[in-house]
Structure formats: structure tokens, C-alpha cells
Scaffold this active site. Structure first.
Site, PDB file in Angstrom:
ATOM      1  N   HIS A  47       0.850  -1.188   0.000  1.00 26.27           N
ATOM      2  CA  HIS A  47       0.000   0.000   0.000  1.00 26.27           C
ATOM      3  C   HIS A  47       0.880   1.231   0.000  1.00 26.27           C
ATOM      4  O   HIS A  47       1.940   1.235   0.624  1.00 26.27           O
ATOM      5  CB  HIS A  47      -0.910   0.018   1.234  1.00 26.27           C
ATOM      6  CG  HIS A  47      -2.053   0.952   1.080  1.00 26.27           C
ATOM      7  ND1 HIS A  47      -1.960   2.295   1.384  1.00 26.27           N
ATOM      8  CD2 HIS A  47      -3.308   0.757   0.607  1.00 26.27           C
ATOM      9  CE1 HIS A  47      -3.113   2.864   1.117  1.00 26.27           C
ATOM     10  NE2 HIS A  47      -3.949   1.970   0.644  1.00 26.27           N
ATOM     11  N   ASP A  89      -7.821  -5.546   0.273  1.00 22.19           N
ATOM     12  CA  ASP A  89      -8.321  -6.505  -0.717  1.00 22.19           C
ATOM     13  C   ASP A  89      -7.924  -7.946  -0.419  1.00 22.19           C
ATOM     14  O   ASP A  89      -8.389  -8.855  -1.094  1.00 22.19           O
ATOM     15  CB  ASP A  89      -7.814  -6.116  -2.118  1.00 22.19           C
ATOM     16  CG  ASP A  89      -8.552  -4.913  -2.678  1.00 22.19           C
ATOM     17  OD1 ASP A  89      -9.719  -4.721  -2.302  1.00 22.19           O
ATOM     18  OD2 ASP A  89      -7.970  -4.167  -3.481  1.00 22.19           O
TER      19      ASP A  89
HETATM   20  C1  SDX Z   1      -6.586  -0.427  -2.871  1.00 19.00           C
HETATM   21  O1  SDX Z   1      -4.719   4.053  -2.194  1.00 19.00           O
HETATM   22  C2  SDX Z   1      -5.629   3.514  -1.539  1.00 19.00           C
HETATM   23  O2  SDX Z   1      -5.944   3.923  -0.463  1.00 19.00           O
HETATM   24  C3  SDX Z   1      -6.272   2.325  -2.194  1.00 19.00           C
HETATM   25  C4  SDX Z   1      -7.213   1.472  -1.333  1.00 19.00           C
HETATM   26  C5  SDX Z   1      -8.503   2.224  -0.990  1.00 19.00           C
HETATM   27  O3  SDX Z   1      -9.146   1.859   0.009  1.00 19.00           O
HETATM   28  O4  SDX Z   1      -8.895   3.099  -1.754  1.00 19.00           O
HETATM   29  O5  SDX Z   1      -6.567   1.063  -0.115  1.00 19.00           O
HETATM   30  C6  SDX Z   1      -7.676   0.226  -2.095  1.00 19.00           C
HETATM   31  O6  SDX Z   1      -6.418  -0.052  -4.003  1.00 19.00           O
HETATM   32  C7  SDX Z   1      -5.711  -1.491  -2.228  1.00 19.00           C
HETATM   33  C8  SDX Z   1      -4.522  -1.927  -3.118  1.00 19.00           C
HETATM   34  C9  SDX Z   1      -4.944  -3.080  -4.002  1.00 19.00           C
HETATM   35  N1  SDX Z   1      -3.878  -3.406  -4.947  1.00 19.00           N
HETATM   36  C10 SDX Z   1      -3.116  -4.511  -4.823  1.00 19.00           C
HETATM   37  O7  SDX Z   1      -3.222  -5.283  -3.891  1.00 19.00           O
HETATM   38  C11 SDX Z   1      -2.150  -4.708  -5.957  1.00 19.00           C
HETATM   39  C12 SDX Z   1      -0.802  -5.136  -5.419  1.00 19.00           C
HETATM   40  N2  SDX Z   1      -0.206  -4.030  -4.721  1.00 19.00           N
HETATM   41  C13 SDX Z   1       0.634  -3.161  -5.399  1.00 19.00           C
HETATM   42  O8  SDX Z   1       0.748  -3.175  -6.782  1.00 19.00           O
HETATM   43  C14 SDX Z   1       1.093  -1.895  -4.716  1.00 19.00           C
HETATM   44  O9  SDX Z   1       1.506  -2.219  -3.424  1.00 19.00           O
HETATM   45  C15 SDX Z   1       0.107  -0.723  -4.687  1.00 19.00           C
HETATM   46  C16 SDX Z   1      -0.460  -0.432  -6.075  1.00 19.00           C
HETATM   47  C17 SDX Z   1      -1.042  -1.001  -3.753  1.00 19.00           C
HETATM   48  C18 SDX Z   1       0.881   0.522  -4.205  1.00 19.00           C
HETATM   49  O10 SDX Z   1       1.754   0.923  -5.191  1.00 19.00           O
HETATM   50  P1  SDX Z   1       2.957   1.989  -4.953  1.00 19.00           P
HETATM   51  O11 SDX Z   1       2.732   2.766  -3.717  1.00 19.00           O
HETATM   52  O12 SDX Z   1       3.111   2.722  -6.223  1.00 19.00           O
HETATM   53  O13 SDX Z   1       4.209   1.083  -4.698  1.00 19.00           O
HETATM   54  P2  SDX Z   1       5.154   0.475  -5.776  1.00 19.00           P
HETATM   55  O14 SDX Z   1       4.397  -0.336  -6.755  1.00 19.00           O
HETATM   56  O15 SDX Z   1       6.036   1.561  -6.326  1.00 19.00           O
HETATM   57  O16 SDX Z   1       6.029  -0.502  -4.906  1.00 19.00           O
HETATM   58  C19 SDX Z   1       7.123  -0.057  -4.085  1.00 19.00           C
HETATM   59  C20 SDX Z   1       8.060  -1.241  -3.928  1.00 19.00           C
HETATM   60  C21 SDX Z   1       8.470  -1.826  -5.280  1.00 19.00           C
HETATM   61  O17 SDX Z   1       9.725  -2.462  -5.079  1.00 19.00           O
HETATM   62  P3  SDX Z   1      11.087  -1.767  -5.564  1.00 19.00           P
HETATM   63  O18 SDX Z   1      10.952  -1.515  -7.033  1.00 19.00           O
HETATM   64  O19 SDX Z   1      11.188  -0.481  -4.754  1.00 19.00           O
HETATM   65  O20 SDX Z   1      12.141  -2.765  -5.196  1.00 19.00           O
HETATM   66  O21 SDX Z   1       7.380  -2.309  -3.252  1.00 19.00           O
HETATM   67  C22 SDX Z   1       7.209  -3.421  -4.129  1.00 19.00           C
HETATM   68  C23 SDX Z   1       7.427  -2.878  -5.553  1.00 19.00           C
HETATM   69  O22 SDX Z   1       7.857  -3.851  -6.420  1.00 19.00           O
HETATM   70  N3  SDX Z   1       5.824  -3.900  -4.004  1.00 19.00           N
HETATM   71  C24 SDX Z   1       5.438  -5.147  -4.201  1.00 19.00           C
HETATM   72  C25 SDX Z   1       4.068  -5.153  -3.950  1.00 19.00           C
HETATM   73  N4  SDX Z   1       3.679  -3.916  -3.604  1.00 19.00           N
HETATM   74  C26 SDX Z   1       4.759  -3.152  -3.632  1.00 19.00           C
HETATM   75  N5  SDX Z   1       6.106  -6.236  -4.556  1.00 19.00           N
HETATM   76  C27 SDX Z   1       5.386  -7.367  -4.696  1.00 19.00           C
HETATM   77  N6  SDX Z   1       4.055  -7.435  -4.461  1.00 19.00           N
HETATM   78  C28 SDX Z   1       3.376  -6.347  -4.092  1.00 19.00           C
HETATM   79  N7  SDX Z   1       2.065  -6.391  -3.885  1.00 19.00           N
END
Ligand code: SDX
Length: 379
Positions: A261, A315
Site C-alpha cells: 500500500h 483486498d
Molecule cells: C486499494 O490508495 C488507496 O488507499 C487504495 C485502497 C482504498 O481503500 O482506496 O486502499 C484500495 O487499491 C488497495 C490496493 C490493491 N492493490 C493490490 O493489492 C495490488 C498489489 N499491490 C501493489 O501493486 C502496490 O503495493 C500498490 C499499487 C497497492 C501501491 O503501489 P505503490 O505505492 O506505487 O508502490 P510500488 O508499486 O512503487 O512498490 C514499491 C516497492 C516496489 O519495489 P522496488 O521496485 O522499490 O524494489 O514495493 C514493491 C514494488 O515492487 N511492491 C510489491 C508489492 N507492492 C509493492 N512487490 C510485490 N508485491 C506487491 N504487492
């Protein structure tokens, strides 16, 4: 040369002052109008939480009774809207049906003068009241069944369940659905809320605002993740496979659905409550094997990605709860939208109080002064 600095995903860039909700991502704290979400999920109900979000304070008994009456009164949808929903392709995703139906609602209830507070309130009531009817109608109509007319004697959560299954929920199931709606009702400046505020900033009508937000919620990085979590848990299949699956996914740099998140660097407080709710539901439905896979996954992930602050988000457990209630998988995100409409509307009303159209900048990286080569002279 431009001195502007790009912030991908607008991370850490404030886009509004807001008094609707607050997150402390290190303490796993989420508050709506100052009240902890866990308290609201346990002690309030969706109707009261919606009033709190829209108006800023808890309602009096009279205000809540009156608001509840208005919501019950506005549940029905026009027969032409029902016809429109009937014409949508049955294989299409219900989120697209919901987005289309809400956009169309703006033609049935013109509300173009957003300086009119009464008209804005009426639109807000209609939207909160009618979204469950649209979701349930699409679910019935796509299988050739007649839509079920909403019942005024049931509350918001129970009536939704009734419109899906043609039977009333048990008190425990009703409470779980209601708590899920409360937990999903609002979440600061997330992508869909921002999208709604951007549309609202143009003074577009509220149905267009909400249909923009619904469209943004469909994506798998946002609301759409709840469906994908179940696909993933089924693919993993058993507790014994979890570690290998996770290690392989991390090695391949796959995004693991239901984890991570932008704001929370600990377990999302909503995931904690949803997990408790799942265990309540299992007391009625039996504990599905997939839940054990999820719990093991959370344990394994804590060791592997926990140090990076990646923990279950909202989720991760919601789909397990809905699946135990026999709700079809592609309705999980529409149910998220039925709840989040409260937050979207609160932000829309807040945006209008001190509006300036969103018009950010860009850092141009394209060509300049390019020449136009006539078609016949191009290689
Ligand atoms: C919701 O924003 C909100 O408040 C949303 C929400 C709401 O109530 O409205 O909470 C609802 O949308 C929940 C999120 C649902 N999505 C997922 O579960 C999809 C998987 N999660 C991610 O793709 C991610 O964590 C996000 C989209 C939720 C957040 O994305 P960010 O803040 O842009 O973070 P990022 O993708 O840049 O990740 C930062 C680092 C990366 O690693 P590095 O490149 O720095 O080494 O963390 C890693 C990412 O690769 N990472 C993950 C990961 N989430 C972050 N690695 C593997 N699996 C993951 N799920």
C-alpha cells in the site's frame, strides 16, 4: 530547461486539504471524521457512517431516521434504466455495467447546477441508495432472471443481500455485509477519489463524478485486486505450496495481489477487521481451505516482503469473506464501489466548497520545432 520535479504517482504530493478521513500508515490507524474505522465497523452501520462522511458529524437519532427513510425511498431504479442494464452484454464485467448505469442516471436526474446544495444532497442520496439496486439488477438480468424489487422494510445491507439471493440474510451475515460496507466507505486521497475530485473540479454533474471514480476503481492495482486475490489463492492451491509460490513470484518481481500500500507500511487495519469478520462468517458457513492458504501466505510474506513494509491490504481478506457468502467473484469490486460512493461523494462536496479546476503541469520530453515532411516525400 524546466526546474520542475516529477513525482511519479504523485507520491507525497498533497492535492487538497481534506477533513474527511485520516490515515497513520505506521500505526495502522484509519479514522473517518476522527473516529476509528474499527469502532465504526463494530458499533455503527453503513447508513450512519455515510451520514458521518457526508455531513462531518454523527447524526442525531432524528437525522439518522430521516436519512434512512430517504435512502429506502430512493432505492428503486427507473424501468428504462433496468431496460438499459438488460441490454448490456451479460459477459461484460459488472463494474462496467455499474459505470454505464451511473453515467446514464445523470440523464434521468439532471443535476447540472452544482451550486445548488439541495440538488447536490438529493443526488448524493440517490447515488448511495441506488448503487446496490443496479449491482443486484445486473447480476439477475445477466442470467435471464428478473431483477428483484428492493424492500423498504430492510436496511441497506440486508436489502442488498435480498436483491441478490431473494432471501433475507441471517443477522450475522447482515452484520458482516454491513461492516464490509463501513470498512470500504472511505480512504483519503486514493486513485478513484482523486479521479472523482478531478471530474468534480470541472463542475461536472455528480453522476459523471461517480462514474469516473467507478472507472478508476476497476483497475487491478486498485479495487480490482480483490478478485485477483482469489484467483491467486486458488492457483497456489494448498498451504504446502505457499512458500515456493511466493519465492518464485518475488524472484520474478511479480506484484502479489492484496499486498502493499502506498500509505500503510504495516498491515492495513481494514484487513485485520476483515479477517475477524471472515472467522465470524466461517462459524456459519464452515472454514474454507483457501483461508488457510491465505493465512499461511500472510505468514510467509511477512518474512520475505515484510521488511520492505509490504503487508496485506484491504483486498486480501475481503474476497474470502464474500466468497464464503456465495457472492460471485466479479461482484466484489462493485460492492467496494457501493461502499466507496459515500467517500467519493464526501470528497466531491468538499471539493465544491473551495473549488479550483485541477490543471497540473507536465515536464515536456518530446521534440520541438519539428518540420512537416509532405506525405509523398516521406521514406
Ligand atoms: C486499494 O490508495 C488507496 O488507499 C487504495 C485502497 C482504498 O481503500 O482506496 O486502499 C484500495 O487499491 C488497495 C490496493 C490493491 N492493490 C493490490 O493489492 C495490488 C498489489 N499491490 C501493489 O501493486 C502496490 O503495493 C500498490 C499499487 C497497492 C501501491 O503501489 P505503490 O505505492 O506505487 O508502490 P510500488 O508499486 O512503487 O512498490 C514499491 C516497492 C516496489 O519495489 P522496488 O521496485 O522499490 O524494489 O514495493 C514493491 C514494488 O515492487 N511492491 C510489491 C508489492 N507492492 C509493492 N512487490 C510485490 N508485491 C506487491 N504487492
Amino acid at each position: 530547461m524546466s526546474q520542475m520535479v516529477l513525482h511519479p504517482g504523485l507520491a507525497d504530493v498533497p492535492v487538497a486539504e481534506s477533513a474527511v478521513s485520516f490515515i497513520d500508515g505506521k500505526r495502522a490507524r484509519l479514522e473517518y471524521r476522527g473516529i476509528a474505522v474499527e469502532t465504526l465497523a463494530r458499533e455503527s452501520c453503513f447508513e450512519e457512517t455515510t451520514w458521518l462522511l457526508l455531513k462531518g458529524d454523527l447524526p442525531t437519532q432524528g437525522q439518522l431516521a430521516d436519512f434512512d427513510d430517504q435512502l429506502r425511498h430512493h432505492r428503486r431504479i427507473k424501468y428504462k434504466l433496468n431496460d438499459l442494464i438488460k441490454c448490456l452484454p451479460e459477459q461484460g464485467h459488472p463494474m462496467y455495467a455499474l459505470q454505464a448505469a451511473v453515467a446514464a442516471m445523470g440523464m434521468f436526474y439532471p443535476a447540472r447546477d452544482v451550486s445548488n446544495a439541495q440538488s447536490n444532497w438529493d443526488s448524493a442520496v440517490r447515488l448511495v441508495a441506488k448503487l446496490p439496486t443496479v449491482v443486484a439488477a445486473f447480476q439477475r438480468l445477466r442470467y435471464g432472471d428478473e431483477a428483484i424489487t428492493p424492500r423498504d422494510d430492510l436496511d441497506h445491507a440486508a436489502n442488498f443481500y435480498y436483491m441478490l439471493f431473494e432471501k433475507e440474510p441471517t443477522p450475522a451475515v447482515r452484520k458482516v455485509i454491513d461492516a464490509c460496507l463501513v470498512l470500504h466507505a472511505e480512504h483519503t486521497m486514493n486513485a478513484s477519489t482523486f479521479s472523482g475530485r478531478v471530474t468534480g473540479s470541472t463542475l461536472a454533474n455528480p453522476y459523471t463524478v461517480i462514474s469516473s471514480a467507478i472507472g478508476t476503481l476497476t483497475g487491478p492495482l486498485h479495487g480490482g485486486a480483490n478478485e485477483e486475490v482469489l484467483d491467486m489463492l486458488e492457483e497456489i492451491g494448498s498451504v504446502a505450496n505457499v512458500r515456493n509460490w511466493v519465492e518464485d513470484a518475488v524472484a520474478k518481481k511479480k506484484k502479489i495481489m492484496g499486498f502493499g500500500h502506498r500509505v500503510y507500511k504495516v498491515k492495513d487495519p481494514r484487513a485485520t477487521v476483515l479477517q475477524e469478520l471472515a472467522e465470524h462468517v466461517f462459524a456459519e458457513t464452515g472454514r474454507p481451505a483457501i483461508y488457510d492458504v491465505a493465512v499461511e501466505m500472510e505468514r510467509v510474506m511477512a518474512g520475505i516482503l515484510g521488511p520492505k513494509g509490504i503487508y496485506p491490504n484491504v483486498d486480501f481478506y475481503s474476497g474470502i469473506v464474500y466468497q464464503a457468502l456465495k457472492i460471485p467473484r466479479d461482484l466484489f469490486t462493485p460492492i467496494f464501489a457501493m461502499a466507496r460512493v459515500a467517500g467519493w461523494l464526501a470528497h466531491w462536496l468538499e471539493q465544491l466548497q473551495n473549488n479550483r479546476i485541477f490543471r497540473p503541469e507536465q515536464i515536456y520530453v518530446g521534440k520541438t520545432d519539428a518540420s512537416y515532411v509532405p506525405l509523398e516525400k516521406r521514406p
